[in-house]
Design an enzyme around this catalytic site. Structure first.
Site, PDB file in Angstrom:
ATOM      1  N   GLY A  42       0.847  -1.196   0.000  1.00 41.15           N
ATOM      2  CA  GLY A  42       0.000   0.000   0.000  1.00 41.15           C
ATOM      3  C   GLY A  42       0.876   1.237   0.000  1.00 41.15           C
ATOM      4  CB  SER A  90      -1.847  -4.494  -2.993  1.00 37.06           C
ATOM      5  OG  SER A  90      -2.456  -3.568  -2.166  1.00 37.06           O
ATOM      6  CD  GLU A 119      -6.748  -1.227  10.478  1.00 37.74           C
ATOM      7  OE1 GLU A 119      -5.755  -0.629  10.923  1.00 37.74           O
ATOM      8  OE2 GLU A 119      -7.289  -0.940   9.395  1.00 37.74           O
ATOM      9  CG  HIS A 139       2.344   3.264  14.008  1.00 36.28           C
ATOM     10  ND1 HIS A 139       2.806   4.220  14.903  1.00 36.28           N
ATOM     11  CD2 HIS A 139       1.034   3.097  14.289  1.00 36.28           C
ATOM     12  CE1 HIS A 139       1.797   4.607  15.673  1.00 36.28           C
ATOM     13  NE2 HIS A 139       0.712   3.929  15.323  1.00 36.28           N
ATOM     14  CG  ASP A 171       2.415   8.246  14.359  1.00 39.40           C
ATOM     15  OD1 ASP A 171       3.004   8.962  13.518  1.00 39.40           O
ATOM     16  OD2 ASP A 171       1.515   7.449  14.064  1.00 39.40           O
ATOM     17  CD  GLU A 192      -2.226   8.849  13.800  1.00 37.65           C
ATOM     18  OE1 GLU A 192      -1.346   8.906  12.927  1.00 37.65           O
ATOM     19  OE2 GLU A 192      -2.630   7.774  14.275  1.00 37.65           O
ATOM     20  CB  SER A 237      -1.053  41.603   5.183  1.00 40.38           C
ATOM     21  OG  SER A 237      -2.141  41.131   5.969  1.00 40.38           O
TER      22      SER A 237
HETATM   23  P1  NAD Z   1      -2.173   0.657   3.344  1.00 36.28           P
HETATM   24  O1  NAD Z   1      -3.576   0.485   3.773  1.00 36.28           O
HETATM   25  O2  NAD Z   1      -1.839   1.744   2.396  1.00 36.28           O
HETATM   26  O3  NAD Z   1      -1.642  -0.695   2.677  1.00 36.28           O
HETATM   27  C1  NAD Z   1      -1.838  -1.932   3.276  1.00 36.28           C
HETATM   28  C2  NAD Z   1      -1.348  -3.042   2.363  1.00 36.28           C
HETATM   29  O4  NAD Z   1      -1.489  -4.284   3.066  1.00 36.28           O
HETATM   30  C3  NAD Z   1      -2.123  -3.183   1.064  1.00 36.28           C
HETATM   31  O5  NAD Z   1      -1.215  -3.503   0.061  1.00 36.28           O
HETATM   32  C4  NAD Z   1      -3.040  -4.361   1.352  1.00 36.28           C
HETATM   33  O6  NAD Z   1      -3.400  -5.054   0.191  1.00 36.28           O
HETATM   34  C5  NAD Z   1      -2.127  -5.214   2.212  1.00 36.28           C
HETATM   35  N1  NAD Z   1      -2.836  -6.184   3.043  1.00 36.28           N
HETATM   36  C6  NAD Z   1      -3.973  -6.016   3.739  1.00 36.28           C
HETATM   37  N2  NAD Z   1      -4.317  -7.141   4.376  1.00 36.28           N
HETATM   38  C7  NAD Z   1      -3.340  -8.033   4.109  1.00 36.28           C
HETATM   39  C8  NAD Z   1      -3.131  -9.401   4.477  1.00 36.28           C
HETATM   40  N3  NAD Z   1      -3.986 -10.024   5.271  1.00 36.28           N
HETATM   41  N4  NAD Z   1      -2.048 -10.015   3.988  1.00 36.28           N
HETATM   42  C9  NAD Z   1      -1.164  -9.380   3.201  1.00 36.28           C
HETATM   43  N5  NAD Z   1      -1.306  -8.083   2.812  1.00 36.28           N
HETATM   44  C10 NAD Z   1      -2.395  -7.444   3.253  1.00 36.28           C
HETATM   45  O7  NAD Z   1      -1.268   0.773   4.682  1.00 36.28           O
HETATM   46  P2  NAD Z   1      -0.187   1.889   5.051  1.00 36.28           P
HETATM   47  O8  NAD Z   1      -0.871   3.185   5.267  1.00 36.28           O
HETATM   48  O9  NAD Z   1       0.936   1.801   4.104  1.00 36.28           O
HETATM   49  O10 NAD Z   1       0.284   1.399   6.503  1.00 36.28           O
HETATM   50  C11 NAD Z   1       1.204   0.348   6.689  1.00 36.28           C
HETATM   51  C12 NAD Z   1       1.987   0.601   7.965  1.00 36.28           C
HETATM   52  O11 NAD Z   1       2.765   1.788   7.816  1.00 36.28           O
HETATM   53  C13 NAD Z   1       1.156   0.815   9.217  1.00 36.28           C
HETATM   54  O12 NAD Z   1       1.843   0.274  10.309  1.00 36.28           O
HETATM   55  C14 NAD Z   1       1.111   2.326   9.343  1.00 36.28           C
HETATM   56  O13 NAD Z   1       0.896   2.778  10.665  1.00 36.28           O
HETATM   57  C15 NAD Z   1       2.505   2.668   8.885  1.00 36.28           C
HETATM   58  N6  NAD Z   1       2.677   4.050   8.415  1.00 36.28           N
HETATM   59  C16 NAD Z   1       1.908   4.497   7.399  1.00 36.28           C
HETATM   60  C17 NAD Z   1       2.101   5.770   6.903  1.00 36.28           C
HETATM   61  C18 NAD Z   1       1.345   6.231   5.673  1.00 36.28           C
HETATM   62  O14 NAD Z   1       1.842   7.083   5.004  1.00 36.28           O
HETATM   63  N7  NAD Z   1       0.197   5.703   5.289  1.00 36.28           N
HETATM   64  C19 NAD Z   1       3.068   6.614   7.476  1.00 36.28           C
HETATM   65  C20 NAD Z   1       3.877   6.119   8.523  1.00 36.28           C
HETATM   66  C21 NAD Z   1       3.655   4.825   8.974  1.00 36.28           C
END
Ligand code: NAD
Ligand code: MG
Length: 338
Positions: A25, A52, A83, A107, A190, A194, A251
């Site tokens: 993701g 994905s 989650e 995270h 964090d 948010e 301003s």
């Molecule tokens: P996302 O929702 O963008 O992507 C999640 C990915 O996991 C997707 O590719 C989905 O298909 C895949 N997925 C879901 N269920 C699955 C399963 N059962 N098996 C295998 N793959 C599965 O998530 P994200 O926002 O990139 O967050 C990922 C982590 O990064 C989290 O811990 C989040 O806290 C952390 N994080 C995210 C951001 C951000 O920019 N979004 C920033 C900092 C930290």
């Protein structure tokens, strides 16, 4: 606080190790491609047929189901939604981890709140870019990076910190600065950021301002420009040089209004609410609420998201943005690819 850069890291500690990025993701696609282009051996782990899978296939990195990717790799970065991590960890990751492997997070939620408890023989670290995944990828392709936090939770092999530094550099963090923290500090700050400021605070501030103007009879389009569109221009100035930099640019009239009216909007009551929100993060009650919400299939999350999407500001914004062609030209998110 110490900042580290590429020159402080030894990238060879990560060479010869296979890295499995689980999830493709926002963060997943960025970590996977940045690491690959930094010269590391990267594979992607996903659910076959999940949303994905096709995007990752197009991306061209070796792709496996999660369990198989974990079996092959020595470094496993979990980038599925927070989650879902505990269930995925228990079912597909833990059974395929070996002592001496490295389990990584972007995270600290699941480690800090005890939802994932890796065995003592497994090394656990964090490499968390302080920015959205699409920016992590974009900056890297421009030869830059996003500041990245590292933290060590378990260090069975004695070299986890060096590995975390190399990983952070591999995603581009070493070009911007790497900061060492703890799982606790990263998780709590964090969540607070948010909730109180970046997402919760800002969206309520925008909507309260918008509603105040519209309720007083002003045009919704004017309210949108004043309370939402211009926010970016102001934030850019703050980002570049702090609050004083922004005040230098606006301003004198705007600055006087800022100085004297701001504290009436964000007042003692708002500060008390912030303190309460922080306490709920520290004592685990926010985490419990979010975990239980997921177990109940997210009734509150779904209802409030829908309500937010139905707000008039969304409709007005869509119309106005379609008239501003320059906005879509610079888009970081392409929903078909990343
Ligand atoms: P996302 O929702 O963008 O992507 C999640 C990915 O996991 C997707 O590719 C989905 O298909 C895949 N997925 C879901 N269920 C699955 C399963 N059962 N098996 C295998 N793959 C599965 O998530 P994200 O926002 O990139 O967050 C990922 C982590 O990064 C989290 O811990 C989040 O806290 C952390 N994080 C995210 C951001 C951000 O920019 N979004 C920033 C900092 C930290
Ligand atoms: Mg393995």
């Amino acid at each position: 606080m110490q900042l580290y850069y590429e020159k402080d890291a030894d990238l060879t500690v990560l060479q010869g190790k296979k890295i499995a990025v689980i999830g493709y993701g926002s963060q997943g696609h960025a970590h996977a491609h940045n690491l690959k282009e930094s010269g590391f051996d990267v594979i992607v782990g996903l659910r076959r047929g999940g949303p994905s899978w096709a995007k990752a296939e197009t991306g061209g990195l070796p792709l496996f189901e999660t369990a198989e990717a974990v079996r092959q790799a020595q470094v496993v970065m979990i980038l599925v939604p927070d989650e879902l991590q505990a269930k995925l960890y228990n079912e597909e990751i833990a059974p395929n981890l070996n002592d001496g492997d490295y389990l990584a997070f972007a995270h600290g939620f699941n480690i800090h709140y005890g939802q994932i408890m890796p065995p003592a023989g497994v090394n656990v670290f964090m490499a968390a870019p302080k920015g959205p995944g699409h920016l992590v990828r974009h900056e890297y392709t421009q030869g830059m990076g996003v500041p990245t936090l590292i933290a060590i939770h378990q260090d069975a092999s004695g070299d986890t910190r060096g590995l975390a530094m190399a990983y952070a550099c591999g995603i581009g963090g070493g070009r911007a600065g790497i900061i060492e923290t703890s799982f606790r500090e990263e998780t709590e700050t964090d969540l607070f950021g948010e909730q109180a400021v970046l997402c919760g605070g800002v969206t309520e501030l925008i909507r309260a301002g918008y509603e105040t103007l519209v309720d007083a009879g002003y045009a919704p389009e004017m309210a949108y420009f004043e309370c939402l569109h211009e926010l970016k221009l102001i934030v850019d100035l703050i980002y570049e040089g702090g609050i004083s930099n922004m005040r230098y640019s606006i301003s004198n009239t705007a600055q006087f209004g800022d100085l004297t009216r701001g504290p009436r909007v964000i007042n003692e009551e708002s500060r008390e609410a912030m303190a309460e929100i922080l306490e709920e993060i520290q004592d685990g009650s926010f985490a419990r609420e979010w975990i239980l919400e997921n177990q109940a299939n997210r009734p509150v999350f779904n209802a409030l998201t829908r309500k937010g999407e139905e707000h008039e500001i969304e409709e007005v914004g869509e119309k106005l943005r379609s008239m501003m062609s320059w906005i879509s030209k610079k888009k970081l998110v392409d929903k078909d690819k990343n």
